[in-house]
Design an enzyme around this catalytic site. Structure first.
Site, PDB file in Angstrom:
ATOM      1  N   HIS A  59       0.753  -1.307  -0.141  1.00 47.67           N
ATOM      2  CA  HIS A  59       0.053  -0.045   0.107  1.00 47.67           C
ATOM      3  C   HIS A  59       0.820   1.244   0.163  1.00 47.67           C
ATOM      4  O   HIS A  59       0.250   2.223   0.434  1.00 47.67           O
ATOM      5  CB  HIS A  59      -0.774   0.056   1.151  1.00 47.67           C
ATOM      6  CG  HIS A  59      -1.857  -1.180   1.212  1.00 47.67           C
ATOM      7  ND1 HIS A  59      -2.496  -1.595   0.354  1.00 47.67           N
ATOM      8  CD2 HIS A  59      -1.832  -2.187   2.380  1.00 47.67           C
ATOM      9  CE1 HIS A  59      -3.223  -2.809   0.700  1.00 47.67           C
ATOM     10  NE2 HIS A  59      -2.787  -3.103   2.110  1.00 47.67           N
ATOM     11  N   HIS A 226      -7.172  -4.743  -1.056  1.00 49.37           N
ATOM     12  CA  HIS A 226      -6.533  -6.215  -1.027  1.00 49.37           C
ATOM     13  C   HIS A 226      -7.199  -7.386  -1.943  1.00 49.37           C
ATOM     14  O   HIS A 226      -6.976  -8.496  -1.940  1.00 49.37           O
ATOM     15  CB  HIS A 226      -6.723  -7.099   0.377  1.00 49.37           C
ATOM     16  CG  HIS A 226      -6.185  -6.115   1.205  1.00 49.37           C
ATOM     17  ND1 HIS A 226      -7.049  -5.684   2.355  1.00 49.37           N
ATOM     18  CD2 HIS A 226      -5.056  -5.787   1.655  1.00 49.37           C
ATOM     19  CE1 HIS A 226      -6.409  -4.790   3.165  1.00 49.37           C
ATOM     20  NE2 HIS A 226      -5.001  -4.951   2.736  1.00 49.37           N
ATOM     21  N   THR A 519     -19.680 -17.933  15.545  1.00 49.95           N
ATOM     22  CA  THR A 519     -18.199 -17.815  15.783  1.00 49.95           C
ATOM     23  C   THR A 519     -18.004 -18.416  17.225  1.00 49.95           C
ATOM     24  O   THR A 519     -18.860 -18.795  17.850  1.00 49.95           O
ATOM     25  CB  THR A 519     -17.717 -16.327  15.633  1.00 49.95           C
ATOM     26  OG1 THR A 519     -18.214 -15.631  16.893  1.00 49.95           O
ATOM     27  CG2 THR A 519     -18.195 -15.716  14.377  1.00 49.95           C
ATOM     28  N   ASP A 574     -20.029 -24.314  13.321  1.00 45.66           N
ATOM     29  CA  ASP A 574     -18.787 -23.310  13.120  1.00 45.66           C
ATOM     30  C   ASP A 574     -17.584 -24.031  13.881  1.00 45.66           C
ATOM     31  O   ASP A 574     -17.800 -24.539  15.063  1.00 45.66           O
ATOM     32  CB  ASP A 574     -19.082 -22.098  13.844  1.00 45.66           C
ATOM     33  CG  ASP A 574     -17.929 -21.207  13.556  1.00 45.66           C
ATOM     34  OD1 ASP A 574     -17.391 -20.753  12.551  1.00 45.66           O
ATOM     35  OD2 ASP A 574     -17.036 -21.123  14.810  1.00 45.66           O
TER      36      ASP A 574
END
Length: 589
Positions: A59, A226, A519, A574
């Site tokens: 960057h 990205h 999660t 998960d």
């Protein structure tokens, strides 16, 4: 469209360090720690607040190019598009350590937030007397990510962060306190909007030549730095006088419920700092045309440009595109905010920062057709005063949990091949194996609960790595801080309840995942919330929460990028949540 895929370099792995050496050769006021890839001021004024930033390379000039007097004190550089490790960040914090305070500024990307946050928490654990003088600012200015899509993860950080660097750095240089610098940085961050547009994605050195992403007459709005896909695609490529108003509307609209992030009034009184940023592959000729068209569009809308900056501030390697950032200045009658005059004066302050582009330091004139290395502070040793009620039982429980994770690796890997990127099982197995080794070496023992938790935190960082390692390491580091505050010499259930609750609160400052989110936070929060009712009840609650992720739409984590219909059809839990379930069930056996 053909993406440039050839590069001038020695080797792909050496490119980042070679580039940093070149930067410091040109700018002799900068110093480089090559092992940790930290660029810092060679002659720091340690009586003033220090500013630290960083992130993945690619960057440039961000992040290292913004180190200089009146801007950043240090920057930590990861591999291309990859967050630096917490170890690199810890080294940077030590290099710029001072008695006044440090502000850490990061873009809102999971890896950056977790690894910089972990380093901050570890620093606070080692230096509790300085913990309140290290502040954390997360900048998310991308308006392409709407509220629904980014409800958990929030907006990505783009070129607007460079304005935060300059304004906060100049204020620190003027001698402001750490709280004053932090408050201004937070305020500026809250008033930023950025939108990017590209003709194609970029090419990462050392990777295969990609397939063509966009057609020869197609552009993408809202693509990430990205190579993330954008908000929408347009074909054919429109002229600037049609494209620019569309982009500006995404920043300034107050009627778009998805993107009204910045409180524009749109009544002719709005005043802004405008930054037109080259994403790396745009010619100066085209960039000048973009600046002119943005200027015309803002003049037409009644928004007054108080300062105008243009150039390469936050690139995406060789991406052929640009981004537009606007910082909405406070109105004259706003109270409880820094004044517009102060913000503009801080932008105008002189700096020797190589990445900060020249600007006129004045309001643009009306358009007309003619015109004339210091040493790191040593950590204090922890006192081994906090013991388990039953040392052998503590050690056995830790061993059981580790062996259970190792046994569960194939099943967790299977889950993650469906719901993620396939590495969760191996990541947890690596951490569990390292904890078992530490247990056998007596580095972990119920005789020193606090030291054991600190050791587990470090193992999670070193042996696991990545997002999971950072999450676990932040949690255990925060747990250690909470345990250290206990007045008890025995780690009773009450002590654990209090400390675990505090650790969960701290973890949630670095992740936006909240139950139900599919999660590891789901079973972890359930376990901690029920622990006051007994270990058995807490284990049941954690198990139910982990099972519940099978039929849940992902709101955070890698599963958020997987087709929710596929996840529900597979009814796979998960993998991170399942790992927590395995651990707590083994602890309670």
């Amino acid at each position: 469209m053909v993406v440039q895929s050839k590069h001038f370099l020695n080797t792909s792995p050496s490119l980042v360090l070679d580039s940093l050496e070149g930067l410091c050769a040109i700018n002799t006021h900068l110093a480089l720690d090559p092992i940790h890839r930290v660029v810092y001021l060679a002659d720091q004024d340690r009586s003033k607040v220090a500013l630290l930033c960083g992130g993945g390379s690619g960057h440039e000039p961000s992040h290292s190019g913004f180190v200089g007097q009146g801007c950043l004190t240090a920057a930590v550089c990861g591999n291309v598009f990859a967050s630096p490790s917490a170890g690199q960040v810890r080294r940077a914090i030590d290099l710029i350590d001072n008695e006044t305070g440090t502000i850490i500024v990061v873009k809102n990307y999971t890896g950056d937030v977790l690894n910089f946050g972990l380093a901050k928490e570890e620093y606070a654990a080692r230096h509790p007397d300085k913990a309140d003088r290290v502040k954390f600012v997360i900048v998310g200015d991308d308006v392409a990510v709407g509220r629904t899509q980014g409800s958990i993860v929030g907006r990505r950080g783009l070129a607007g962060v460079c304005l935060v660097y300059k304004i906060a750095g100049a204020l620190a240089q003027a001698g402001a306190s750490v709280n004053e610098v932090y408050d201004v940085a937070q305020y500026v961050s809250s008033r930023l909007g950025t939108i990017g547009v590209g003709l194609d994605h970029c090419h990462v050195p050392g990777t295969a030549v990609p397939d063509i992403h966009l057609g020869v007459d197609e552009l993408e709005i809202g693509l990430g730095i990205h190579n993330e896909s954008g908000h929408s695609r347009i074909s054919p490529v429109p002229p600037l006088n049609e494209l620019i108003p569309t982009l500006l509307e995404m920043i300034t609209s107050t009627t778009d419920q998805e993107r009204s992030f910045v409180p524009f009034k749109n009544d002719g009184t709005d005043r802004v700092v405008l930054l037109v940023n080259n994403l790396g592959g745009l010619s100066e000729l085209e960039l000048g045309g973009v600046v002119a068209e943005v200027r015309r569009a803002l003049d037409k809308s009644g928004i007054k440009i108080m300062r105008l900056l243009s150039g390469s501030f936050m690139t995406s390697l060789n991406m052929p595109g640009f981004s537009i950032t606007m910082l909405l200045l406070p109105a004259a009658n706003d109270t409880g905010t820094p004044s517009a005059d102060l913000i503009l004066s801080l932008l105008d302050d002189s700096t020797n920062t190589p990445g900060w582009k020249w600007s006129s330091r004045s309001v643009p004139k009306p358009t007309s057709i003619s015109s004339p290395l210091p040493t790191a502070t040593h950590a204090k040793a922890w006192s081994a005063s906090l013991k388990a009620p039953d040392i052998d039982q503590f050690n056995s429980a830790v061993a059981r949990a580790c062996r259970a994770l190792i046994t569960a690796e194939p099943e967790i890997t299977r889950m993650d091949n469906i719901a993620g990127d396939g590495d969760c099982g191996l990541t947890l197995k690596g951490g569990a194996t390292a904890v078992l080794e530490a247990l056998n070496e007596n580095s972990i023992s119920g005789n020193d609960v606090l030291g054991s938790v600190i050791t587990i935190s470090r193992i999670a960082e070193d042996a696991m790595g990545g997002t999971s390692g950072a999450l676990y390491s932040i949690f255990f580091s925060a747990l250690a801080q909470a345990l250290a505050k206990s007045s008890s010499s025995i780690a009773t259930q009450e002590v654990w309840c209090t400390a675990l609750e505090a650790a969960l609160v701290r973890l949630c400052t670095y992740t936006r995942a909240r139950p139900p989110s599919r999660t590891l936070v789901d079973p972890l929060a359930a376990f901690i919330g029920a622990l006051s009712s007994g270990l058995a009840a807490a284990v049941v609650a954690a198990g139910e929460a982990a099972e519940g992720t099978k039929d849940m739409e992902a709101k955070a984590g890698r599963s958020a990028y997987v087709d929710s219909i596929k996840l529900k059809a597979e009814r796979v839990a998960d993998p991170g949540a399942w790992g927590v379930k395995v651990v707590v069930e083994a602890l309670a056996q």
